[in-house]
Design a protein around this motif. Structure first.
Motif, PDB file in Angstrom:
ATOM      1  N   ARG A 178      -8.735  39.198  10.853  1.00  0.00           N
ATOM      2  CA  ARG A 178      -9.241  37.816  11.970  1.00  0.00           C
ATOM      3  C   ARG A 178     -10.675  37.180  11.915  1.00  0.00           C
ATOM      4  O   ARG A 178     -11.436  38.351  11.051  1.00  0.00           O
ATOM      5  CB  ARG A 178      -9.414  38.019  13.403  1.00  0.00           C
ATOM      6  CG  ARG A 178      -7.495  38.997  13.271  1.00  0.00           C
ATOM      7  CD  ARG A 178      -7.165  39.762  14.703  1.00  0.00           C
ATOM      8  NE  ARG A 178      -7.823  39.087  15.736  1.00  0.00           N
ATOM      9  CZ  ARG A 178      -8.417  40.125  16.975  1.00  0.00           C
ATOM     10  NH1 ARG A 178      -8.142  41.030  16.456  1.00  0.00           N
ATOM     11  NH2 ARG A 178      -9.220  39.061  18.090  1.00  0.00           N
ATOM     12  N   PRO A 179     -11.318  35.795  11.543  1.00  0.00           N
ATOM     13  CA  PRO A 179     -12.352  35.627  11.353  1.00  0.00           C
ATOM     14  C   PRO A 179     -13.274  37.071  12.353  1.00  0.00           C
ATOM     15  O   PRO A 179     -14.937  37.210  11.899  1.00  0.00           O
ATOM     16  CB  PRO A 179     -12.412  34.307  11.883  1.00  0.00           C
ATOM     17  CG  PRO A 179     -11.406  33.978  11.334  1.00  0.00           C
ATOM     18  CD  PRO A 179     -10.637  35.106  11.663  1.00  0.00           C
ATOM     19  N   GLU A 180     -12.817  37.068  13.067  1.00  0.00           N
ATOM     20  CA  GLU A 180     -14.389  37.126  14.349  1.00  0.00           C
ATOM     21  C   GLU A 180     -13.545  39.015  14.745  1.00  0.00           C
ATOM     22  O   GLU A 180     -14.173  39.658  15.342  1.00  0.00           O
ATOM     23  CB  GLU A 180     -14.138  36.735  15.861  1.00  0.00           C
ATOM     24  CG  GLU A 180     -12.454  37.216  17.011  1.00  0.00           C
ATOM     25  CD  GLU A 180     -11.335  36.371  16.607  1.00  0.00           C
ATOM     26  OE1 GLU A 180     -10.176  36.557  16.562  1.00  0.00           O
ATOM     27  OE2 GLU A 180     -11.005  35.858  15.314  1.00  0.00           O
ATOM     28  N   GLY A 181     -13.092  39.874  14.080  1.00  0.00           N
ATOM     29  CA  GLY A 181     -12.548  40.662  14.196  1.00  0.00           C
ATOM     30  C   GLY A 181     -13.313  42.114  13.721  1.00  0.00           C
ATOM     31  O   GLY A 181     -14.987  42.068  12.856  1.00  0.00           O
ATOM     32  N   THR A 182     -13.576  43.935  14.334  1.00  0.00           N
ATOM     33  CA  THR A 182     -14.082  44.467  13.694  1.00  0.00           C
ATOM     34  C   THR A 182     -13.305  45.251  12.715  1.00  0.00           C
ATOM     35  O   THR A 182     -12.227  45.623  13.104  1.00  0.00           O
ATOM     36  CB  THR A 182     -14.795  45.562  14.655  1.00  0.00           C
ATOM     37  OG1 THR A 182     -15.107  44.667  15.807  1.00  0.00           O
ATOM     38  CG2 THR A 182     -15.406  45.987  13.965  1.00  0.00           C
TER      39      THR A 182
END
Length: 300
Positions: free
Chosen positions: A20-24
């Motif tokens: 996910r682009p905003e993930g960790t």
């Protein structure tokens, strides 16, 4: 560092991670940085990636990217190292286990039986016992256990006896001296296979690889958020068996716990019913990938 390591099952593993682009995300085995770079390509500006590697040589492969945080530590300290950096949950964890091409090609590290070098085999050269320490100080019983458990040699006691006998004449300090020490019990027609298993067994023991893998897998359950993904590439049956059992049951025996009503209680939903293996094109491009097995699952 050019030629450090060719990433195995690169597209397949990152696809299963479902970035996910905003993930960790966490790469437990930075190495040459191949998987790390591919994950960074999927991340957006707000994404974060934490990469582990205990080998100081790997730092030279670090890309200049503010989203990447390189942790110079063994992945057995996964949860604690992330907490120190303010990370409580991750959206995905990737591990490419085993030994990098760099370790085999850097003859002076002592991982390969091809050539003659100090018998070291430490992933982290900043401390700890070497393979030479193990070979020269372990009892015959200890060596038998190590060679049987981690090398799965058919007659580990015979190999242990060869080593103990040889070291009475002087310490075994190089890879060449070890190969010579076990020559009397080396099968002529399967020399390469035999030595591969021998060196694998010593390397696993020196680096505590199986215990580290167990610790990292157990901690992954506490680090991954619900819906987070775990993807692991293993290279020999010992690793793959642990990974397969853990993803199936949350334990290492493979036995699935059941609730009062007899319903299975498992922490993951499998993404791979069978292990993903390299394509023929990848095998031709990178023959060292031939034993790779990729498994992945989603935390419930």
């Amino acid at each position: 560092m050019p030629g450090y390591h060719t990433p195995v099952l690169l597209e397949e593993s990152v696809a299963l991670l479902g970035v996910r682009p905003e993930g960790t995300y966490v790469d437990l085995t930075f190495g040459g940085g191949g998987h790390t770079r591919r994950i960074l390509e999927e991340l957006g500006p707000e994404g974060r990636l934490y990469a582990f590697d205990q080998d100081a040589d790997a730092a030279a492969n670090r890309p200049d990217d503010s989203r990447l945080h390189l942790i110079e530590s063994n992945f057995r300290f996964l949860r604690g190292a992330l907490r120190l950096r303010g990370v409580r949950e991750a959206d995905g964890i990737l591990a490419d286990l085993g030994v990098s091409s760099h370790h085999f090609d850097a003859t002076e590290r002592g991982f390969s039986f091809r050539g003659d070098a100090p018998l070291d085999m430490r992933m982290n050269r900043r401390g700890g016992r070497t393979a030479a320490d193990l070979v020269n100080r372990a009892t015959a019983e200890e060596l038998t256990r190590i060679l049987g458990d981690w090398g799965e040699l058919q007659t580990p006691w015979k190999v242990a006896s060869c080593i103990v006998r040889a070291r009475t004449a002087g310490p075994i300090l190089t890879t060449g001296e070890l190969v010579a020490a076990v020559a009397p019990c080396t099968p002529r027609k399967e020399e390469s296979k035999f030595l591969t298993k021998l060196f694998q067994a010593l390397r696993i023991e020196v680096n505590g690889e199986m215990e580290a893998l167990k610790m990292a897998l157990e901690q992954s359950l506490k680090v991954l958020r619900p819906g987070g993904r775990l993807a692991v590439i293993a290279y020999h049956s010992l690793e793959d068996r642990l990974v397969k059992n853990f993803l199936r049951s949350g334990g290492f025996t493979g036995e699935v716990a059941k609730d009062f009503y007899g319903q299975p209680q498992t922490p993951f939903d499998l993404l791979t019913r069978k292990a993903v293996t390299p394509s023929q094109q990848e095998l031709e491009r990178n023959p060292r990938s031939r034993s790779a097995r990729l498994r992945a699952a989603v935390k419930k």
